[in-house]
Design a protein around this motif. Structure first.
Motif, PDB file in Angstrom:
ATOM      1  N   ILE A  49      38.204  33.091  34.181  1.00 42.15           N
ATOM      2  CA  ILE A  49      38.665  33.294  35.560  1.00 42.15           C
ATOM      3  C   ILE A  49      40.023  32.629  35.772  1.00 42.15           C
ATOM      4  O   ILE A  49      40.952  33.232  36.337  1.00 42.15           O
ATOM      5  CB  ILE A  49      37.644  32.733  36.564  1.00 42.15           C
ATOM      6  N   ALA A  50      40.157  31.374  35.314  1.00 42.38           N
ATOM      7  CA  ALA A  50      41.415  30.643  35.480  1.00 42.38           C
ATOM      8  C   ALA A  50      42.554  31.346  34.748  1.00 42.38           C
ATOM      9  O   ALA A  50      43.657  31.518  35.297  1.00 42.38           O
ATOM     10  CB  ALA A  50      41.256  29.213  34.972  1.00 42.38           C
ATOM     11  N   PHE A  51      42.303  31.777  33.530  1.00 38.32           N
ATOM     12  CA  PHE A  51      43.326  32.481  32.753  1.00 38.32           C
ATOM     13  C   PHE A  51      43.689  33.806  33.415  1.00 38.32           C
ATOM     14  O   PHE A  51      44.869  34.188  33.483  1.00 38.32           O
ATOM     15  CB  PHE A  51      42.827  32.728  31.327  1.00 38.32           C
ATOM     16  N   ASN A  52      42.681  34.500  33.926  1.00 36.28           N
ATOM     17  CA  ASN A  52      42.912  35.786  34.578  1.00 36.28           C
ATOM     18  C   ASN A  52      43.803  35.638  35.812  1.00 36.28           C
ATOM     19  O   ASN A  52      44.693  36.460  36.066  1.00 36.28           O
ATOM     20  CB  ASN A  52      41.570  36.399  34.977  1.00 36.28           C
ATOM     21  N   GLU A  53      43.564  34.571  36.579  1.00 32.49           N
ATOM     22  CA  GLU A  53      44.383  34.299  37.768  1.00 32.49           C
ATOM     23  C   GLU A  53      45.831  34.003  37.368  1.00 32.49           C
ATOM     24  O   GLU A  53      46.773  34.487  38.001  1.00 32.49           O
ATOM     25  CB  GLU A  53      43.809  33.114  38.543  1.00 32.49           C
ATOM     26  N   LEU A  54      46.015  33.200  36.324  1.00 36.57           N
ATOM     27  CA  LEU A  54      47.366  32.872  35.860  1.00 36.57           C
ATOM     28  C   LEU A  54      48.078  34.114  35.345  1.00 36.57           C
ATOM     29  O   LEU A  54      49.271  34.320  35.614  1.00 36.57           O
ATOM     30  CB  LEU A  54      47.295  31.809  34.762  1.00 36.57           C
ATOM     31  N   LEU A  55      47.362  34.952  34.617  1.00 42.28           N
ATOM     32  CA  LEU A  55      47.942  36.193  34.116  1.00 42.28           C
ATOM     33  C   LEU A  55      48.322  37.117  35.261  1.00 42.28           C
ATOM     34  O   LEU A  55      49.396  37.746  35.241  1.00 42.28           O
ATOM     35  CB  LEU A  55      46.951  36.893  33.179  1.00 42.28           C
ATOM     36  N   GLY A  56      47.456  37.189  36.284  1.00 44.65           N
ATOM     37  CA  GLY A  56      47.749  38.021  37.445  1.00 44.65           C
ATOM     38  C   GLY A  56      49.001  37.556  38.162  1.00 44.65           C
ATOM     39  O   GLY A  56      49.823  38.373  38.584  1.00 44.65           O
ATOM     40  N   ARG A  57      49.151  36.245  38.295  1.00 41.69           N
ATOM     41  CA  ARG A  57      50.357  35.686  38.919  1.00 41.69           C
ATOM     42  C   ARG A  57      51.601  36.049  38.104  1.00 41.69           C
ATOM     43  O   ARG A  57      52.644  36.422  38.654  1.00 41.69           O
ATOM     44  CB  ARG A  57      50.242  34.163  39.007  1.00 41.69           C
ATOM     45  N   TYR A  58      51.491  35.914  36.790  1.00 44.88           N
ATOM     46  CA  TYR A  58      52.628  36.189  35.908  1.00 44.88           C
ATOM     47  C   TYR A  58      53.052  37.661  36.008  1.00 44.88           C
ATOM     48  O   TYR A  58      54.244  37.966  36.127  1.00 44.88           O
ATOM     49  CB  TYR A  58      52.254  35.850  34.468  1.00 44.88           C
ATOM     50  N   LEU A  59      52.078  38.560  35.981  1.00 43.73           N
ATOM     51  CA  LEU A  59      52.390  39.990  36.052  1.00 43.73           C
ATOM     52  C   LEU A  59      53.059  40.347  37.376  1.00 43.73           C
ATOM     53  O   LEU A  59      54.030  41.106  37.408  1.00 43.73           O
ATOM     54  CB  LEU A  59      51.113  40.805  35.884  1.00 43.73           C
ATOM     55  N   ALA A  60      52.539  39.801  38.473  1.00 47.56           N
ATOM     56  CA  ALA A  60      53.034  40.166  39.801  1.00 47.56           C
ATOM     57  C   ALA A  60      54.344  39.466  40.152  1.00 47.56           C
ATOM     58  O   ALA A  60      55.292  40.105  40.624  1.00 47.56           O
ATOM     59  CB  ALA A  60      51.979  39.849  40.849  1.00 47.56           C
ATOM     60  N   GLU A  61      54.437  38.160  39.899  1.00 42.59           N
ATOM     61  CA  GLU A  61      55.576  37.376  40.378  1.00 42.59           C
ATOM     62  C   GLU A  61      56.731  37.301  39.385  1.00 42.59           C
ATOM     63  O   GLU A  61      57.885  37.196  39.789  1.00 42.59           O
ATOM     64  CB  GLU A  61      55.105  35.959  40.733  1.00 42.59           C
ATOM     65  N   ILE A  62      56.434  37.357  38.102  1.00 46.12           N
ATOM     66  CA  ILE A  62      57.488  37.260  37.083  1.00 46.12           C
ATOM     67  C   ILE A  62      57.930  38.639  36.610  1.00 46.12           C
ATOM     68  O   ILE A  62      59.129  38.946  36.564  1.00 46.12           O
ATOM     69  CB  ILE A  62      57.020  36.428  35.875  1.00 46.12           C
TER      70      ILE A  62
END
Length: 221
Positions: A49-62
């Motif tokens: 879950i934690a990794f998925n949230e970080l990946l989601g942030r990276y895809l959307a914001e970066i």
């Protein structure tokens, strides 16, 4: 949405991410308490879950890419895994059979919905989410019924699964009405996001309390 609301939403979103990471860390620290039970897989689930949230942030914001696909994939994993926990720990044969049907019904509904109704690359899962949450609430109730009718009730607050169940129950009871609202009032998406993040915080606080407060578990528990 006002600037103040946007800032509030961002703060809650950041807090919910950190609390998920903290829950995974605390779960790792107290892993020795439940490593001999089926809940050992729960730690893997929390780190996912934690990794998925970080990946989601990276895809959307970066990268500026759509990230809904990875969150929808999470929903495909989330409900069947949680169902499996209750099916494992519940002894009542009828309840275990019902939860078994919940697992496969949810997966079929999720696939069917993705083929015919919602595009999971650009739309957040709604109907399967509502159905999965409803099934999960029933599964948690089955667990509580069994606990209330056994000697486990004497030390229930020192049981990790109890705190997981409290968090899961509060989250799903709270999120269903707002997901329904989102389905019919698209402009309320920001409110739903804030609420869902607040519920995620409550959910993970329950996990953390469980890890810290619970006794060491054996498979028979």
């Amino acid at each position: 949405m006002t600037f103040f609301d946007s800032v509030t939403s961002l703060r809650i979103e950041n807090l919910s991410l950190w609390i998920e990471i903290i829950a995974a860390i605390v779960g790792s620290i107290y892993f020795y308490k439940y490593k001999e039970t089926y809940l050992k897989y729960f730690l893997i689930f929390l780190w996912y879950i934690a990794f998925n949230e970080l990946l989601g942030r990276y895809l959307a914001e970066i990268l500026g890419e759509y990230n809904l696909i990875i969150f929808n994939l999470y929903l495909l994993i989330n409900f069947p895994f949680l169902f499996s926990i209750y099916r494992h720990f519940i002894n009542n044969k009828l309840h275990r059979r019902i939860i078994f049907y919940f697992i496969y019904s949810y997966i079929l509904i999720f696939i069917f919905n993705g083929i015919f109704f919602e595009d999971y690359e650009i739309e957040l899962v709604t109907y399967p989410f509502i159905i999965g949450s409803s099934f999960l609430i029933i599964s948690v109730i089955f667990y509580f019924i069994e606990v209330l009718n056994s000697e486990k009730i004497l030390n229930i607050t020192r049981n990790l699964l109890f705190w997981i169940s409290v968090g899961v129950l509060l989250f799903n009871i709270g999120i269903i009405p707002w997901i329904i609202t989102l389905e019919y009032f698209a402009e309320s998406i920001d409110t739903v996001n804030v609420l869902s993040r607040a519920l995620i915080i409550i959910l993970n606080i329950c996990y953390i309390i469980g890890f810290i407060w619970s006794h060491k578990m054996k498979e028979s528990e």
